[in-house]
Each structure stands twice: as structure tokens, then as C-alpha cells.
Design a protein around this motif. Structure first.
Motif, PDB file in Angstrom:
ATOM      1  N   GLY A 119     -10.497  28.475  -4.760  1.00 19.60           N
ATOM      2  CA  GLY A 119      -9.592  27.123  -4.047  1.00 19.60           C
ATOM      3  C   GLY A 119      -8.439  27.427  -3.590  1.00 19.60           C
ATOM      4  O   GLY A 119      -7.860  28.358  -3.877  1.00 19.60           O
ATOM      5  N   TYR A 120      -8.003  26.503  -2.775  1.00 22.55           N
ATOM      6  CA  TYR A 120      -6.679  26.717  -1.712  1.00 22.55           C
ATOM      7  C   TYR A 120      -5.870  25.660  -2.187  1.00 22.55           C
ATOM      8  O   TYR A 120      -4.625  26.028  -2.040  1.00 22.55           O
ATOM      9  CB  TYR A 120      -7.336  26.328  -0.447  1.00 22.55           C
ATOM     10  N   PHE A 121      -6.118  24.394  -2.503  1.00 17.82           N
ATOM     11  CA  PHE A 121      -4.875  23.518  -2.561  1.00 17.82           C
ATOM     12  C   PHE A 121      -4.624  23.230  -3.980  1.00 17.82           C
ATOM     13  O   PHE A 121      -5.133  23.397  -5.024  1.00 17.82           O
ATOM     14  CB  PHE A 121      -5.628  22.152  -2.335  1.00 17.82           C
ATOM     15  N   ASP A 122      -3.060  22.914  -4.084  1.00 23.19           N
ATOM     16  CA  ASP A 122      -2.429  22.617  -5.534  1.00 23.19           C
ATOM     17  C   ASP A 122      -2.720  21.258  -5.893  1.00 23.19           C
ATOM     18  O   ASP A 122      -3.028  21.029  -7.182  1.00 23.19           O
ATOM     19  CB  ASP A 122      -0.846  23.086  -5.210  1.00 23.19           C
ATOM     20  N   VAL A 123      -2.860  20.548  -4.915  1.00 24.83           N
ATOM     21  CA  VAL A 123      -3.065  19.083  -5.315  1.00 24.83           C
ATOM     22  C   VAL A 123      -4.004  18.215  -4.202  1.00 24.83           C
ATOM     23  O   VAL A 123      -3.862  18.677  -3.151  1.00 24.83           O
ATOM     24  CB  VAL A 123      -1.724  18.303  -5.217  1.00 24.83           C
ATOM     25  N   ILE A 124      -5.216  17.623  -4.712  1.00 24.54           N
ATOM     26  CA  ILE A 124      -5.837  16.835  -4.033  1.00 24.54           C
ATOM     27  C   ILE A 124      -5.785  15.379  -4.376  1.00 24.54           C
ATOM     28  O   ILE A 124      -6.017  15.064  -5.441  1.00 24.54           O
ATOM     29  CB  ILE A 124      -7.340  17.397  -4.038  1.00 24.54           C
ATOM     30  N   PHE A 125      -5.756  14.717  -3.357  1.00 22.99           N
ATOM     31  CA  PHE A 125      -5.782  13.178  -3.576  1.00 22.99           C
ATOM     32  C   PHE A 125      -7.207  12.775  -2.979  1.00 22.99           C
ATOM     33  O   PHE A 125      -7.319  12.861  -1.977  1.00 22.99           O
ATOM     34  CB  PHE A 125      -4.639  12.419  -2.556  1.00 22.99           C
ATOM     35  N   GLU A 126      -7.823  12.064  -3.802  1.00 21.13           N
ATOM     36  CA  GLU A 126      -9.020  11.413  -3.281  1.00 21.13           C
ATOM     37  C   GLU A 126      -8.911   9.888  -3.231  1.00 21.13           C
ATOM     38  O   GLU A 126      -8.897   9.263  -4.144  1.00 21.13           O
ATOM     39  CB  GLU A 126      -9.997  11.776  -4.603  1.00 21.13           C
ATOM     40  N   ALA A 127      -9.179   9.569  -1.690  1.00 21.72           N
ATOM     41  CA  ALA A 127      -8.764   8.303  -1.256  1.00 21.72           C
ATOM     42  C   ALA A 127     -10.242   7.751  -0.613  1.00 21.72           C
ATOM     43  O   ALA A 127      -9.918   6.770   0.216  1.00 21.72           O
ATOM     44  CB  ALA A 127      -7.641   8.180  -0.296  1.00 21.72           C
ATOM     45  N   ALA A 128     -11.128   8.361  -0.985  1.00 18.56           N
ATOM     46  CA  ALA A 128     -12.329   7.731  -0.146  1.00 18.56           C
ATOM     47  C   ALA A 128     -13.267   7.006  -1.229  1.00 18.56           C
ATOM     48  O   ALA A 128     -13.848   6.101  -0.671  1.00 18.56           O
ATOM     49  CB  ALA A 128     -13.179   8.997   0.403  1.00 18.56           C
ATOM     50  N   PRO A 169       0.828  -1.388  -0.074  1.00 19.44           N
ATOM     51  CA  PRO A 169      -0.107   0.003   0.033  1.00 19.44           C
ATOM     52  C   PRO A 169       0.796   1.209  -0.054  1.00 19.44           C
ATOM     53  O   PRO A 169       0.585   2.293  -0.435  1.00 19.44           O
ATOM     54  CB  PRO A 169      -0.879   0.052   1.115  1.00 19.44           C
ATOM     55  N   LEU A 170       1.860   1.279   0.763  1.00 14.96           N
ATOM     56  CA  LEU A 170       2.879   2.409   0.599  1.00 14.96           C
ATOM     57  C   LEU A 170       3.549   2.771  -0.902  1.00 14.96           C
ATOM     58  O   LEU A 170       3.368   3.859  -1.411  1.00 14.96           O
ATOM     59  CB  LEU A 170       4.176   2.416   1.560  1.00 14.96           C
ATOM     60  N   ALA A 171       3.635   1.732  -1.684  1.00 11.62           N
ATOM     61  CA  ALA A 171       4.091   1.860  -3.113  1.00 11.62           C
ATOM     62  C   ALA A 171       2.906   2.294  -3.893  1.00 11.62           C
ATOM     63  O   ALA A 171       3.038   3.346  -4.818  1.00 11.62           O
ATOM     64  CB  ALA A 171       4.375   0.323  -3.568  1.00 11.62           C
ATOM     65  N   VAL A 172       1.816   1.890  -3.681  1.00 12.69           N
ATOM     66  CA  VAL A 172       0.447   2.597  -4.334  1.00 12.69           C
ATOM     67  C   VAL A 172       0.458   4.229  -3.913  1.00 12.69           C
ATOM     68  O   VAL A 172       0.137   4.795  -4.940  1.00 12.69           O
ATOM     69  CB  VAL A 172      -0.634   2.092  -3.771  1.00 12.69           C
ATOM     70  N   CYS A 173       0.826   4.517  -2.770  1.00  6.79           N
ATOM     71  CA  CYS A 173       0.774   5.966  -2.224  1.00  6.79           C
ATOM     72  C   CYS A 173       1.876   6.735  -2.875  1.00  6.79           C
ATOM     73  O   CYS A 173       1.914   7.955  -3.247  1.00  6.79           O
ATOM     74  CB  CYS A 173       0.750   6.118  -0.936  1.00  6.79           C
ATOM     75  N   LEU A 174       2.870   5.955  -3.098  1.00  2.72           N
ATOM     76  CA  LEU A 174       4.199   6.710  -3.656  1.00  2.72           C
ATOM     77  C   LEU A 174       3.785   7.069  -5.228  1.00  2.72           C
ATOM     78  O   LEU A 174       4.478   7.994  -5.770  1.00  2.72           O
ATOM     79  CB  LEU A 174       5.404   5.723  -3.427  1.00  2.72           C
ATOM     80  N   HIS A 175       3.466   6.088  -5.632  1.00  2.00           N
ATOM     81  CA  HIS A 175       2.927   6.120  -7.207  1.00  2.00           C
ATOM     82  C   HIS A 175       2.151   7.341  -7.292  1.00  2.00           C
ATOM     83  O   HIS A 175       2.124   8.071  -8.300  1.00  2.00           O
ATOM     84  CB  HIS A 175       2.309   4.872  -7.747  1.00  2.00           C
ATOM     85  N   ALA A 176       1.051   7.489  -6.368  1.00  2.00           N
ATOM     86  CA  ALA A 176      -0.066   8.673  -6.554  1.00  2.00           C
ATOM     87  C   ALA A 176       0.483   9.871  -6.376  1.00  2.00           C
ATOM     88  O   ALA A 176       0.382  10.779  -7.177  1.00  2.00           O
ATOM     89  CB  ALA A 176      -1.222   8.389  -5.429  1.00  2.00           C
ATOM     90  N   VAL A 177       1.576  10.033  -5.441  1.00  2.00           N
ATOM     91  CA  VAL A 177       2.297  11.244  -5.164  1.00  2.00           C
ATOM     92  C   VAL A 177       3.154  11.384  -6.314  1.00  2.00           C
ATOM     93  O   VAL A 177       3.491  12.785  -6.629  1.00  2.00           O
ATOM     94  CB  VAL A 177       2.963  11.318  -3.940  1.00  2.00           C
ATOM     95  N   GLY A 178       3.486  10.562  -7.299  1.00  2.00           N
ATOM     96  CA  GLY A 178       4.233  10.921  -8.237  1.00  2.00           C
ATOM     97  C   GLY A 178       3.468  11.377  -9.558  1.00  2.00           C
ATOM     98  O   GLY A 178       4.175  11.809 -10.458  1.00  2.00           O
ATOM     99  N   GLN A 179       2.188  11.426  -9.592  1.00  2.00           N
ATOM    100  CA  GLN A 179       1.279  11.753 -10.435  1.00  2.00           C
ATOM    101  C   GLN A 179       1.083  13.347 -10.512  1.00  2.00           C
ATOM    102  O   GLN A 179       0.799  13.861 -11.479  1.00  2.00           O
ATOM    103  CB  GLN A 179      -0.045  11.201 -10.427  1.00  2.00           C
ATOM    104  N   ALA A 180       1.609  14.187  -9.325  1.00  2.00           N
ATOM    105  CA  ALA A 180       1.345  15.511  -9.547  1.00  2.00           C
ATOM    106  C   ALA A 180       2.764  16.078  -8.821  1.00  2.00           C
ATOM    107  O   ALA A 180       3.168  15.612  -7.754  1.00  2.00           O
ATOM    108  CB  ALA A 180       0.062  15.779  -8.647  1.00  2.00           C
ATOM    109  N   PRO A 181       2.873  17.390  -9.056  1.00  2.00           N
ATOM    110  CA  PRO A 181       3.941  18.143  -8.121  1.00  2.00           C
ATOM    111  C   PRO A 181       3.546  18.094  -6.993  1.00  2.00           C
ATOM    112  O   PRO A 181       2.499  19.103  -6.484  1.00  2.00           O
ATOM    113  CB  PRO A 181       4.407  19.296  -9.049  1.00  2.00           C
ATOM    114  N   VAL A 182       4.225  17.846  -5.901  1.00  2.00           N
ATOM    115  CA  VAL A 182       3.789  17.951  -4.395  1.00  2.00           C
ATOM    116  C   VAL A 182       4.864  18.601  -3.632  1.00  2.00           C
ATOM    117  O   VAL A 182       4.477  19.583  -2.750  1.00  2.00           O
ATOM    118  CB  VAL A 182       3.658  16.450  -3.734  1.00  2.00           C
ATOM    119  N   TYR A 183       6.172  18.840  -4.199  1.00  2.00           N
ATOM    120  CA  TYR A 183       7.122  19.451  -3.470  1.00  2.00           C
ATOM    121  C   TYR A 183       6.714  21.169  -3.279  1.00  2.00           C
ATOM    122  O   TYR A 183       6.535  21.673  -4.141  1.00  2.00           O
ATOM    123  CB  TYR A 183       8.465  19.428  -4.371  1.00  2.00           C
ATOM    124  N   GLY A 184       6.610  21.369  -1.987  1.00  2.00           N
ATOM    125  CA  GLY A 184       6.486  23.017  -1.802  1.00  2.00           C
ATOM    126  C   GLY A 184       4.978  23.575  -2.036  1.00  2.00           C
ATOM    127  O   GLY A 184       4.472  24.421  -2.047  1.00  2.00           O
TER     128      GLY A 184
END
Ligand code: ZN
Length: 324
Positions: free
Chosen positions: A215-224, A134-149
């Protein structure tokens, strides 16, 4: 007892984490368009020890603590050849009914897998190792969008939502806000690094504040995996922001004009590829600590109780089965 063939190893399974998809199979016999049509062993978040090597296999040596990568792409189809094994036309993923005959899973005492899929875990903590998938699933997901900063929202604080907090932190997020409809999972999200959590059932107004000024967020992850949260994400993301859909099974009616006028990216994220090795390394080197997310470990003989617990988010976060 299975025996390993050429290129394979036999793994004595010791820990197996119960995933949302296992729960779907257990309760409903499938999810989305995927249906079980024959008996299937569940489980794809598994760790154990190498018990035997097939003919000609050089390692990992017997006794090595390993995490089993459940993905077995064919290596020969068009998508495999273009470097996109996630989309393999003949993927054999452990404990999955996507193909027939189904691929049997890893909730068993012994499992035979490709030698390269038995990934050694440095510190040998089997419970931690079973989080690699499951961590790999999430690392792949954060690779889909620029998250740094960037400012990040995570919708849903189950095991995937909480591991997304860890992954987004690792990727350098500036601020992480997590939503859920229950307090209990939100407490876990805070334990692993969320800056702020909001119970949307009780404090809808706090979430609505994020819709102001486009809107406020640069990136939103939908995990629901809920249609309503996907639609909500469109209101809290800034123009030119990205919504990454990780949760499965939602059916949503979306205001397409919001995507058009805010120039949004709406992306899916499915499983993982090379992130599996990264996940095993981060866990094995103890560079991240996922132990706060393990709420229960039950013997395999109490699997029924474990599945009920795993399905009750007011009582559990990650539930693992112990096979040894
Ligand atoms: Zn393929």
C-alpha cells in the motif's frame, strides 16, 4: 411565521445547500436505519440574515448575515458533559428524522434557532456561507488522522469528497489523490486542489498500482459510502495507516486479516463540533474559496428540479436553493 423565544433569533433564510442526506430523505424517506414517519422540512446547510431577536437576546443584530449551525446538543446528557456533543443522547439536528418528532429543517423562508447557533459571516457571501456545514464535516474528518506531510487518498468526489480535498490541503497533506467512477466530479476535485484524480471505472489498473508493496497512502478518506470502496481502501493504505469512514450507508464484508496484519486504524467520522466555527471563519475571511463547487442555484419554487439535479452527478456538484 415563527417568532423567537428567549435565547433565540429569527433568521430569514436566503440560501440552502442540498446534502446527500436530504436526497436520501427525498428519494427513499430515509437512509440506513433512519426512517421518516411524519412530514419533515429538509435542509441543514443554511445561511440567511437575522430578522428579529427574542426577548433578552443581545445579538447578532438584526440584518447580520449568519450561517445557522444545525446541531443542537442538549448540553446535559452524559456525552455532552464529557465534551462529546456529537454523541449527545438528545441531539436535535435540523432536518433530521433520527428522533421523533422529527426536527424540522431549514429549507423555509424563516427559521428560529438558538442565538449562539446563528454564526455571523464576515464577508456576507450567503452562497459561500451555506458551505460551512459540509466543510465542518470535512474539517472534523481530517482531524481524525494525522494528515500533515502525509499521502492522502479520497474515495468519492461528490461534495463531501471535494470538500475533503480542501480540508486535507488546509491540514497540510503532501499529496492528494481522488477516485470516482465519473469524470465530471473529478474535474471539480482538481479545481479545488487534488494533485491527481483517477476514474476507477476506466483506469482500474492505475488504482491497483497503489496496492503494491503493502500500500501507498498514509490516510484514506472513504466518502462514497460504498462497501466495495471500503474494502478497496484496505488494499491501498500502508501498514499502520488510517482509513477514515465519512460516507454513510455502506454494508461491507471486510477482510479483517488485512486490518490485523497491517495494523490499520479504521475510524468513523460523524458530523462536527467546534469545526463549525472554524469553517465559518475560513469562509468568511476568504482564506478558502469554495465557489468552484457551487454548480447550480435554483429558486425554492423549483425545489423538485433542484433535487433531481443534485442527484445527477454527471450534471451537478453542490446545488443550492435560493429563498430570497
Ligand atoms: Zn446531550
Amino acid at each position: 411565521d415563527p417568532s423567537p423565544g428567549p435565547g433565540e433569533v429569527l433568521v430569514r433564510i436566503e440560501r440552502g445547500g442540498i446534502c446527500g442526506s436530504d436526497l436520501h430523505y427525498y428519494r427513499h424517506g430515509g437512509f440506513g436505519t433512519v426512517r421518516m414517519t411524519e412530514p419533515m422540512t429538509l435542509g441543514h446547510e443554511i445561511a440567511g440574515r437575522v430578522a428579529a431577536l427574542g426577548p433578552g437576546v443581545g445579538g447578532p443584530a438584526a440584518g447580520t448575515v449568519v450561517v445557522v449551525n444545525p446541531a443542537n446538543p442538549c448540553g446535559a446528557c452524559a456525552f455532552c458533559r464529557e465534551g462529546r456533543p456529537i454523541h449527545c443522547l438528545d441531539m436535535r439536528f435540523l432536518g433530521s428524522a433520527m428522533r421523533t418528532p422529527h426536527v424540522q429543517g431549514g429549507f423555509s423562508e424563516y427559521l428560529v434557532c438558538r442565538a449562539e447557533n446563528a454564526v455571523p459571516l464576515k464577508h456576507g457571501d450567503l452562497s459561500a456561507g451555506a458551505f460551512a456545514e459540509p466543510l465542518a464535516v470535512c474539517l472534523h474528518a481530517v482531524g481524525q488522522a494525522p494528515v500533515y506531510g502525509r499521502r492522502v487518498m479520497i474515495m468519492g468526489a461528490g461534495p463531501i469528497g471535494s470538500l475533503l480535498v480542501v480540508a486535507a490541503r488546509f491540514a497540510g497533506a503532501r499529496e492528494i489523490v481522488v477516485l470516482d467512477i465519473r469524470d465530471e466530479p473529478l474535474a471539480y476535485a482538481r479545481k479545488v486542489g487534488a494533485d491527481r484524480t483517477i476514474n476507477t471505472a476506466e483506469h482500474a489498473d492505475e488504482v491497483e498500482a497503489f496496492a503494491a508493496d503493502k500500500g501507498y497512502f498514509d490516510v484514506i478518506f472513504e466518502a462514497a459510502g460504498q462497501g466495495a470502496t471500503v474494502a478497496g481502501a484496505l488494499r491501498y493504505v500502508r501498514p499502520r495507516g488510517t482509513i477514515v469512514l465519512v460516507g454513510q450507508g455502506a454494508t461491507a464484508e471486510l477482510p479483517v486479516s488485512a486490518i490485523v496484519t497491517r495494523e490499520l486504524d479504521l475510524r468513523g467520522s460523524f458530523r462536527f463540533d467546534r469545526e463549525f466555527a472554524l469553517a465559518v471563519e475560513l469562509i468568511g475571511d476568504r482564506r478558502i474559496d469554495l465557489s468552484p463547487l457551487l454548480s447550480h442555484t435554483l429558486p425554492a419554487a423549483e425545489a423538485d428540479r433542484a433535487f433531481v439535479l443534485a442527484g445527477d452527478k454527471s450534471q451537478s456538484m453542490k446545488v443550492q436553493l435560493a429563498f430570497a
